[in-house]
Design a protein around this motif. Structure first.
Motif, PDB file in Angstrom:
ATOM      1  N   VAL A 159       0.873  -1.173   0.000  1.00 53.47           N
ATOM      2  CA  VAL A 159       0.000   0.000   0.000  1.00 53.47           C
ATOM      3  C   VAL A 159       0.908   1.220   0.000  1.00 53.47           C
ATOM      4  O   VAL A 159       1.460   1.607   1.031  1.00 53.47           O
ATOM      5  CB  VAL A 159      -0.942   0.009   1.219  1.00 53.47           C
ATOM      6  N   VAL A 183      -0.628  -0.980  -4.574  1.00 53.59           N
ATOM      7  CA  VAL A 183      -1.906  -0.269  -4.613  1.00 53.59           C
ATOM      8  C   VAL A 183      -1.621   1.147  -4.140  1.00 53.59           C
ATOM      9  O   VAL A 183      -1.139   1.342  -3.022  1.00 53.59           O
ATOM     10  CB  VAL A 183      -2.956  -0.951  -3.716  1.00 53.59           C
ATOM     11  N   GLY A 209      -3.268  -0.473  -9.088  1.00 57.63           N
ATOM     12  CA  GLY A 209      -4.568   0.152  -8.889  1.00 57.63           C
ATOM     13  C   GLY A 209      -4.511   1.189  -7.799  1.00 57.63           C
ATOM     14  O   GLY A 209      -3.418   1.555  -7.322  1.00 57.63           O
ATOM     15  N   ILE A 212      -6.453   3.173  -4.216  1.00 57.61           N
ATOM     16  CA  ILE A 212      -7.445   3.389  -3.162  1.00 57.61           C
ATOM     17  C   ILE A 212      -7.611   4.896  -3.062  1.00 57.61           C
ATOM     18  O   ILE A 212      -6.632   5.636  -2.908  1.00 57.61           O
ATOM     19  CB  ILE A 212      -6.975   2.803  -1.815  1.00 57.61           C
ATOM     20  N   THR A 219      -6.777  -0.713 -11.482  1.00 53.46           N
ATOM     21  CA  THR A 219      -7.996  -1.203 -10.843  1.00 53.46           C
ATOM     22  C   THR A 219      -8.392  -0.318  -9.669  1.00 53.46           C
ATOM     23  O   THR A 219      -7.528   0.147  -8.918  1.00 53.46           O
ATOM     24  CB  THR A 219      -7.784  -2.642 -10.347  1.00 53.46           C
ATOM     25  N   PHE A 264      -9.763  -0.185  -6.138  1.00 52.02           N
ATOM     26  CA  PHE A 264      -9.904  -1.109  -5.016  1.00 52.02           C
ATOM     27  C   PHE A 264     -10.729  -0.527  -3.867  1.00 52.02           C
ATOM     28  O   PHE A 264     -10.809  -1.142  -2.805  1.00 52.02           O
ATOM     29  CB  PHE A 264      -8.529  -1.526  -4.502  1.00 52.02           C
ATOM     30  N   LEU A 311      -8.291  -7.318  -3.627  1.00 50.25           N
ATOM     31  CA  LEU A 311      -6.976  -7.131  -3.017  1.00 50.25           C
ATOM     32  C   LEU A 311      -6.297  -8.474  -2.753  1.00 50.25           C
ATOM     33  O   LEU A 311      -5.097  -8.639  -2.995  1.00 50.25           O
ATOM     34  CB  LEU A 311      -7.108  -6.333  -1.724  1.00 50.25           C
ATOM     35  N   LEU A 341      -5.001  -9.908  -5.932  1.00 52.54           N
ATOM     36  CA  LEU A 341      -3.848  -9.186  -6.453  1.00 52.54           C
ATOM     37  C   LEU A 341      -2.544  -9.656  -5.812  1.00 52.54           C
ATOM     38  O   LEU A 341      -1.491  -9.669  -6.465  1.00 52.54           O
ATOM     39  CB  LEU A 341      -4.028  -7.689  -6.187  1.00 52.54           C
TER      40      LEU A 341
END
Length: 442
Positions: free
Chosen positions: A6, A109, A143, A145, A167, A169, A212, A215
């Motif tokens: 993240v 992400v 992707g 958030i 993507t 998420f 998630l 992924l």
């Protein structure tokens, strides 16, 4: 153990809250989660531990090397590892989030601030993805958030703008209940200011847990470690559990990597004590004082019987290792930001004073000038420093290290040494070998 990173566009974008929400979302979907932190931070991992119920792994290429980083990763336990990044994705020359993602071959992400944008969220994420190729970096931005994003039209605008290959998420809705208070060394620790679990669970419902989990992927396996010194040493040093190490653990001494305690416990009996709670120093062959916040508890620390015991044991030749906050406690005195001066253990010839802004923040590399508790002559030790204090050292002070990167105690040197005591501003990781050498010298 599969994993994902993240990452964030910048510091302060909300990576910690997003990572904790990802942990809760995956747990709600039936996955066991191992938290981890890119970079040398101690505070964010304390929040991870509260939410996930297990210690967070520290993943730092500078501190551990790529193989050491992978070994530390695989010492975790869970179905999915959620790695929270540090600063912006590509920021940091010693060990950026991107460098950790590359070393582990994990997808990223990206947490993007959506408080005042929709299409711009997609443009930002696309830029971060394309930068990897332009900079010849093997980083997969998979992707986003959307941090501080509302639902409805706001969310739909973000989703519609994302190009193929990026993507969505989920989102972290704006809520003041998820703000973590901060102070001079960063956020308050998880034990001091835990996030409201119900609010965190509500936020987690806005994330695509199954997406998630799908992924996440498994990193390369590490090269086997040379653990010969961790069992029994051919040079005649003591084998595992023949020695006892006292480790300070309380509000003043919070900053210790889980891997350090694991390494110490694999080679010695570890007994903890709480100086600010009035504990005296237990009988031990060696003492380790980690970093923390002695400046916030200086009055209680000064009154603790452990400090006078530390001085006596040090004078008797018991090895004592102090890192940052531990160095401060071993000094002659500590002056807080309000001007109050408190007597400390008086083992090392230095007077420490808190300053209004940080004095050092960097990865460091130290070269041993002489044999010391954590290194032999000429050995290099890598670590990290972040402190708001400065040390005024005596004219007769002896230093164990020359600084090759970082600030150290006086810009050129670090590692004040007296008797068999070593105090340094650098925090080091178990993968550096420093704690194995510490045990070998007991």
């Amino acid at each position: 153990m599969k994993g994902l990173v993240v990452g964030g566009t910048r510091s302060g974008v909300g990576k910690t809250v997003a990572a904790l929400a990802v942990v809760r979302a995956l747990e709600a979907a039936g996955r066991s989660v191992q938290p981890a932190k890119a970079g040398p931070d101690f505070i964010d991992p304390s929040h991870h531990a509260v939410v996930a119920g297990r210690p967070s792994r520290t993943l730092d290429v500078w501190l551990e090397g790529e193989d050491g980083l992978r070994r530390n990763y695989y010492r975790g336990d869970g179905d999915v590892c959620v790695v929270e990044g540090v600063m912006g994705l590509y920021d940091g020359d010693g060990s950026s989030t991107a460098m950790v993602a590359e070393a582990l071959d994990l997808p990223v992400v990206l947490v993007v601030d959506a408080s005042a944008g929709m299409e711009s969220v997609a443009a930002t994420a696309l830029g971060f993805r394309e930068f990897a190729a332009a900079a010849d970096r093997d980083v997969e931005v998979a992707g986003v958030i959307a941090q501080r994003a509302h639902g409805g039209r706001h969310e739909a605008g973000i989703v519609d703008a994302l190009p193929e290959g990026l993507t969505y998420f989920g989102r972290i809705p704006p809520t003041s209940d998820l703000e973590i208070p901060d102070r001079h060394l960063g956020l308050h620790a998880g034990e001091e200011a835990p996030l409201d679990p119900e609010t965190l669970d509500e936020v987690a419902e806005h994330l695509d847990a199954e997406g998630l989990a799908a992924l996440a992927r498994e990193p390369p396996r590490p090269q086997p470690a040379d653990d010969s010194q961790a069992a029994s040493d051919s040079d005649g040093s003591r084998s595992a559990r023949d020695v006892r190490v006292a480790v300070a653990r309380d509000d003043a001494f919070r900053f210790v990597y889980p891997a350090v305690l694991e390494r110490l416990r694999s080679r010695a009996e570890v007994v903890t004590f709480a100086p600010t709670d009035g504990d005296d120093l237990p009988d031990a062959d060696g003492v380790y004082l980690p970093g923390g916040y002695p400046e916030l508890h200086a009055d209680r620390l000064a009154e603790s019987p452990a400090l006078s015991s530390l001085r006596r044991r040090a004078e008797d030749g018991v090895p004592v290792l102090g890192e940052c906050g531990g160095l401060m406690a071993l000094a002659e005195s500590l002056t807080t930001t309000d001007g109050e001066t408190h007597e400390m253990a008086g083992v090392l010839p230095a007077d420490v004073r808190m300053r209004d802004r940080y004095q050092a923040l960097d990865h460091v590399e130290l070269r041993a000038r002489e044999p010391t508790l954590t290194a032999g002559t000429g050995d290099a030790v890598r670590g990290h420093e972040f402190h708001y204090s400065s040390a005024d050292v005596g004219a007769d002070a002896r230093f164990a290290f020359d600084v090759e990167r970082g600030s150290g105690i006086d810009g050129d040197r670090d590692g004040l040494t007296e008797y068999r005591t070593l105090g340094t501003y650098a925090h080091v990781h178990a993968e550096s070998g420093a704690f194995d050498r510490f045990i070998d010298r007991l």
